[in-house]
Design a protein around this motif. Structure first.
Motif, PDB file in Angstrom:
ATOM      1  N   GLY A 161      10.883  -9.733   0.294  1.00  0.00           N
ATOM      2  CA  GLY A 161      10.706 -10.050  -1.113  1.00  0.00           C
ATOM      3  C   GLY A 161       9.495 -10.874  -1.465  1.00  0.00           C
ATOM      4  N   GLN A 162       8.631 -11.179  -0.516  1.00  0.00           N
ATOM      5  CA  GLN A 162       7.412 -11.926  -0.828  1.00  0.00           C
ATOM      6  C   GLN A 162       6.238 -11.010  -1.172  1.00  0.00           C
ATOM      7  OE1 GLN A 162       5.185 -13.656   2.743  1.00  0.00           O
ATOM      8  NE2 GLN A 162       7.180 -13.168   3.648  1.00  0.00           N
ATOM      9  N   ASN A 163       6.501  -9.716  -1.229  1.00  0.00           N
ATOM     10  CA  ASN A 163       5.418  -8.755  -1.418  1.00  0.00           C
ATOM     11  C   ASN A 163       5.313  -8.278  -2.865  1.00  0.00           C
ATOM     12  OD1 ASN A 163       4.309  -7.888   1.448  1.00  0.00           O
ATOM     13  ND2 ASN A 163       6.516  -8.196   1.648  1.00  0.00           N
ATOM     14  N   SER A 164       4.179  -8.560  -3.483  1.00  0.00           N
ATOM     15  CA  SER A 164       3.856  -7.989  -4.782  1.00  0.00           C
ATOM     16  C   SER A 164       3.413  -6.544  -4.577  1.00  0.00           C
ATOM     17  CB  SER A 164       2.722  -8.784  -5.429  1.00  0.00           C
ATOM     18  OG  SER A 164       1.533  -8.615  -4.668  1.00  0.00           O
ATOM     19  N   PRO A 165       3.307  -5.746  -5.643  1.00  0.00           N
ATOM     20  CA  PRO A 165       2.770  -4.395  -5.465  1.00  0.00           C
ATOM     21  C   PRO A 165       1.394  -4.385  -4.798  1.00  0.00           C
ATOM     22  CG  PRO A 165       3.852  -4.560  -7.593  1.00  0.00           C
ATOM     23  CD  PRO A 165       3.851  -5.946  -7.013  1.00  0.00           C
ATOM     24  N   ASP A 166       0.523  -5.327  -5.159  1.00  0.00           N
ATOM     25  CA  ASP A 166      -0.805  -5.371  -4.524  1.00  0.00           C
ATOM     26  C   ASP A 166      -0.686  -5.680  -3.036  1.00  0.00           C
ATOM     27  OD1 ASP A 166      -2.238  -4.695  -6.755  1.00  0.00           O
ATOM     28  OD2 ASP A 166      -2.686  -6.768  -7.339  1.00  0.00           O
ATOM     29  N   ARG A 167       0.250  -6.553  -2.684  1.00  0.00           N
ATOM     30  CA  ARG A 167       0.399  -6.883  -1.268  1.00  0.00           C
ATOM     31  C   ARG A 167       1.017  -5.711  -0.497  1.00  0.00           C
ATOM     32  NH1 ARG A 167       2.618  -9.458   3.081  1.00  0.00           N
ATOM     33  NH2 ARG A 167       1.307 -11.072   3.993  1.00  0.00           N
ATOM     34  N   VAL A 168       1.836  -4.913  -1.164  1.00  0.00           N
ATOM     35  CA  VAL A 168       2.342  -3.705  -0.522  1.00  0.00           C
ATOM     36  C   VAL A 168       1.170  -2.777  -0.187  1.00  0.00           C
ATOM     37  CG1 VAL A 168       3.710  -1.607  -0.867  1.00  0.00           C
ATOM     38  CG2 VAL A 168       4.634  -3.833  -1.556  1.00  0.00           C
ATOM     39  N   ARG A 169       0.225  -2.655  -1.110  1.00  0.00           N
ATOM     40  CA  ARG A 169      -0.951  -1.820  -0.841  1.00  0.00           C
ATOM     41  C   ARG A 169      -1.724  -2.359   0.368  1.00  0.00           C
ATOM     42  NH1 ARG A 169      -0.854  -2.059  -6.538  1.00  0.00           N
ATOM     43  NH2 ARG A 169      -0.474  -0.001  -7.477  1.00  0.00           N
ATOM     44  N   TRP A 170      -1.915  -3.676   0.401  1.00  0.00           N
ATOM     45  CA  TRP A 170      -2.612  -4.274   1.539  1.00  0.00           C
ATOM     46  C   TRP A 170      -1.838  -4.031   2.830  1.00  0.00           C
ATOM     47  CZ3 TRP A 170      -0.585  -8.176   4.658  1.00  0.00           C
ATOM     48  CH2 TRP A 170      -1.456  -8.649   5.651  1.00  0.00           C
ATOM     49  N   ALA A 171      -0.518  -4.207   2.785  1.00  0.00           N
ATOM     50  CA  ALA A 171       0.293  -4.000   3.984  1.00  0.00           C
ATOM     51  C   ALA A 171       0.158  -2.576   4.499  1.00  0.00           C
ATOM     52  CB  ALA A 171       1.758  -4.331   3.689  1.00  0.00           C
ATOM     53  N   LYS A 172       0.111  -1.625   3.596  1.00  0.00           N
ATOM     54  CA  LYS A 172      -0.027  -0.235   4.017  1.00  0.00           C
ATOM     55  C   LYS A 172      -1.366   0.016   4.713  1.00  0.00           C
ATOM     56  CE  LYS A 172       1.291   3.146   1.354  1.00  0.00           C
ATOM     57  NZ  LYS A 172       2.213   3.906   2.241  1.00  0.00           N
ATOM     58  N   THR A 173      -2.425  -0.705   4.311  1.00  0.00           N
ATOM     59  CA  THR A 173      -3.697  -0.534   5.019  1.00  0.00           C
ATOM     60  C   THR A 173      -3.586  -1.036   6.452  1.00  0.00           C
ATOM     61  OG1 THR A 173      -4.639  -2.692   4.365  1.00  0.00           O
ATOM     62  CG2 THR A 173      -4.980  -0.838   2.860  1.00  0.00           C
ATOM     63  N   GLN A 174      -2.848  -2.127   6.656  1.00  0.00           N
ATOM     64  CA  GLN A 174      -2.645  -2.648   8.016  1.00  0.00           C
ATOM     65  C   GLN A 174      -1.804  -1.678   8.842  1.00  0.00           C
ATOM     66  OE1 GLN A 174      -4.358  -5.663   8.681  1.00  0.00           O
ATOM     67  NE2 GLN A 174      -5.040  -5.061   6.635  1.00  0.00           N
ATOM     68  N   ILE A 175      -0.738  -1.161   8.230  1.00  0.00           N
ATOM     69  CA  ILE A 175       0.116  -0.184   8.907  1.00  0.00           C
ATOM     70  C   ILE A 175      -0.703   1.039   9.308  1.00  0.00           C
ATOM     71  CG2 ILE A 175       2.065   1.396   8.589  1.00  0.00           C
ATOM     72  CD1 ILE A 175       3.190  -0.770   6.603  1.00  0.00           C
ATOM     73  N   ASP A 176      -1.526   1.516   8.384  1.00  0.00           N
ATOM     74  CA  ASP A 176      -2.327   2.714   8.648  1.00  0.00           C
ATOM     75  C   ASP A 176      -3.337   2.480   9.770  1.00  0.00           C
ATOM     76  OD1 ASP A 176      -0.965   4.142   6.756  1.00  0.00           O
ATOM     77  OD2 ASP A 176      -2.480   3.897   5.189  1.00  0.00           O
ATOM     78  N   GLU A 177      -3.850   1.251   9.884  1.00  0.00           N
ATOM     79  CA  GLU A 177      -4.745   0.941  11.004  1.00  0.00           C
ATOM     80  C   GLU A 177      -4.015   1.098  12.331  1.00  0.00           C
ATOM     81  OE1 GLU A 177      -7.045  -2.625  10.953  1.00  0.00           O
ATOM     82  OE2 GLU A 177      -7.519  -2.452   8.816  1.00  0.00           O
ATOM     83  N   GLY A 178      -2.789   0.577  12.367  1.00  0.00           N
ATOM     84  CA  GLY A 178      -1.991   0.721  13.583  1.00  0.00           C
ATOM     85  C   GLY A 178      -1.672   2.170  13.891  1.00  0.00           C
ATOM     86  N   ARG A 179      -1.344   2.938  12.874  1.00  0.00           N
ATOM     87  CA  ARG A 179      -1.043   4.351  13.068  1.00  0.00           C
ATOM     88  C   ARG A 179      -2.271   5.099  13.596  1.00  0.00           C
ATOM     89  NH1 ARG A 179       2.873   7.068  10.954  1.00  0.00           N
ATOM     90  NH2 ARG A 179       1.609   8.609   9.848  1.00  0.00           N
ATOM     91  N   ALA A 180      -3.421   4.798  13.026  1.00  0.00           N
ATOM     92  CA  ALA A 180      -4.646   5.467  13.476  1.00  0.00           C
ATOM     93  C   ALA A 180      -4.953   5.120  14.926  1.00  0.00           C
ATOM     94  CB  ALA A 180      -5.807   5.073  12.573  1.00  0.00           C
ATOM     95  N   ALA A 181      -4.762   3.851  15.281  1.00  0.00           N
ATOM     96  CA  ALA A 181      -5.031   3.426  16.660  1.00  0.00           C
ATOM     97  C   ALA A 181      -4.123   4.140  17.654  1.00  0.00           C
ATOM     98  CB  ALA A 181      -4.862   1.915  16.780  1.00  0.00           C
ATOM     99  N   ALA A 182      -2.884   4.446  17.228  1.00  0.00           N
ATOM    100  CA  ALA A 182      -1.931   5.121  18.107  1.00  0.00           C
ATOM    101  C   ALA A 182      -1.999   6.636  17.978  1.00  0.00           C
ATOM    102  CB  ALA A 182      -0.517   4.638  17.794  1.00  0.00           C
ATOM    103  N   GLY A 183      -2.867   7.130  17.092  1.00  0.00           N
ATOM    104  CA  GLY A 183      -2.973   8.565  16.892  1.00  0.00           C
ATOM    105  C   GLY A 183      -1.756   9.190  16.240  1.00  0.00           C
ATOM    106  N   ARG A 184      -1.053   8.420  15.430  1.00  0.00           N
ATOM    107  CA  ARG A 184       0.173   8.928  14.811  1.00  0.00           C
ATOM    108  C   ARG A 184      -0.123   9.599  13.477  1.00  0.00           C
ATOM    109  NH1 ARG A 184       5.380   5.169  15.711  1.00  0.00           N
ATOM    110  NH2 ARG A 184       6.255   7.092  14.841  1.00  0.00           N
TER     111      ARG A 184
END
Length: 293
Positions: free
Chosen positions: A179-202
């Motif tokens: 619950g500490q995530n604003s919509p903008d922070r959700v967008r930022w979090a998704k960029t971090q998640i996507d970096e991890g996914r790209a690194a793992a080739g997922r």
């Protein structure tokens, strides 16, 4: 499309869960979420009870602290629930609150390593693989589940900071944002998640669950504010008011990329079933024609 859910808070006595789960099922809510919270309620037992008491709703646990658990027994529990209630169980795991982990003598010196090892072992076991590993925390010798599920359930990971968000992208099938995530922070979090996914080739789908504190009725705004302050969050986050207010906030989180938006009633919510019916019956129809299933 985005699913709507409600949390059955662990501050509510467990004997009230069945009525709440049935209300959610009957009202057309998409998801009912549970927390394994120290030292209120566990996760697996109420999830099984909620699933057995309903016919269609999905039941999530957001989340199980892995320091409490052995990776094999957790995978066995997940496999059992998935086989018994196919496609309706949404398990989540995470570091847990470190102070609580220390209280029970389970605090890990490297929570990130612990979570990675649990995720990797559990996902392999649920795929029916024989697993041998000699990790820092997870040590398995030719372990294989006798009853793996026909369809492997997604394992979600709770994450806050960039390192754990990247780990969730690499090693989990989805991410739980609190619950500490604003919509903008959700967008930022998704960029971090996507970096991890790209690194793992997922390239497989990654399910993002967002929790937000909510209240209705007189004094709702102050109740949400108190709750956010108690959690150490931005007091202006969350939502209160009527269905239009809830739907407007939901639209922002949907636009930010939430696959599941889960309204968390305040701990002092007196009518859990009424809150569930409000979300399912009054909020969901306002946005169901566009993005909510």
């Amino acid at each position: 499309m985005t699913s709507l859910g409600v949390v059955f808070r662990p501050q509510v006595p467990p004997e009230r869960l069945i009525a709440a789960a049935r209300a959610a099922d009957e009202a057309g809510l998409d998801e009912l979420w549970l927390w394994e919270d120290c030292f209120w309620e566990s996760g697996i037992a109420p999830a099984a009870a909620a699933l057995a008491s309903t016919t269609r709703i999905k039941v999530g646990i957001g989340l199980l602290p892995v320091p409490f658990r052995n990776a094999v027994i957790t995978a066995m529990e997940f496999a059992t629930l998935e086989r018994m209630f196919p496609g309706r169980f949404l398990p989540g795991v995470g570091h847990g609150v470190q102070e609580w982990m220390e209280q029970v003598g389970a605090r890990a010196s490297s929570p990130l390593t612990l979570l990675r090892e649990h995720l990797d072992a559990m996902r392999a076991l649920l795929r029916g693989e024989e697993v041998s590993t000699d990790g820092r925390y997870v040590k398995l010798d030719r372990v294989k589940l006798d009853w793996p599920p026909a369809n492997v359930p997604k394992i979600l990971a709770g994450a806050v900071g960039p390192k754990t968000l990247k780990l969730a992208g690499e090693s989990a099938d989805g991410t739980i944002l609190d619950g500490q995530n604003s919509p903008d922070r959700v967008r930022w979090a998704k960029t971090q998640i996507d970096e991890g996914r790209a690194a793992a080739g997922r390239t497989d789908p990654h399910h993002v669950v967002v929790f937000t504190h909510a209240a209705t009725g007189p004094g709702g705004a102050e109740r949400v504010r108190r709750e956010q302050v108690a959690f150490g969050n931005d007091p202006d986050l969350g939502v209160s008011g009527g269905p239009d207010d809830f739907a407007a906030l939901a639209a922002q989180y949907i636009d930010a990329g939430a696959d599941s938006l889960v309204f968390t009633p305040t701990a002092d919510e007196p009518e859990v079933e009424s809150f569930i019916r409000f979300v399912a019956g009054e909020v969901k129809p306002l946005i169901s024609r566009t993005s909510v299933r």
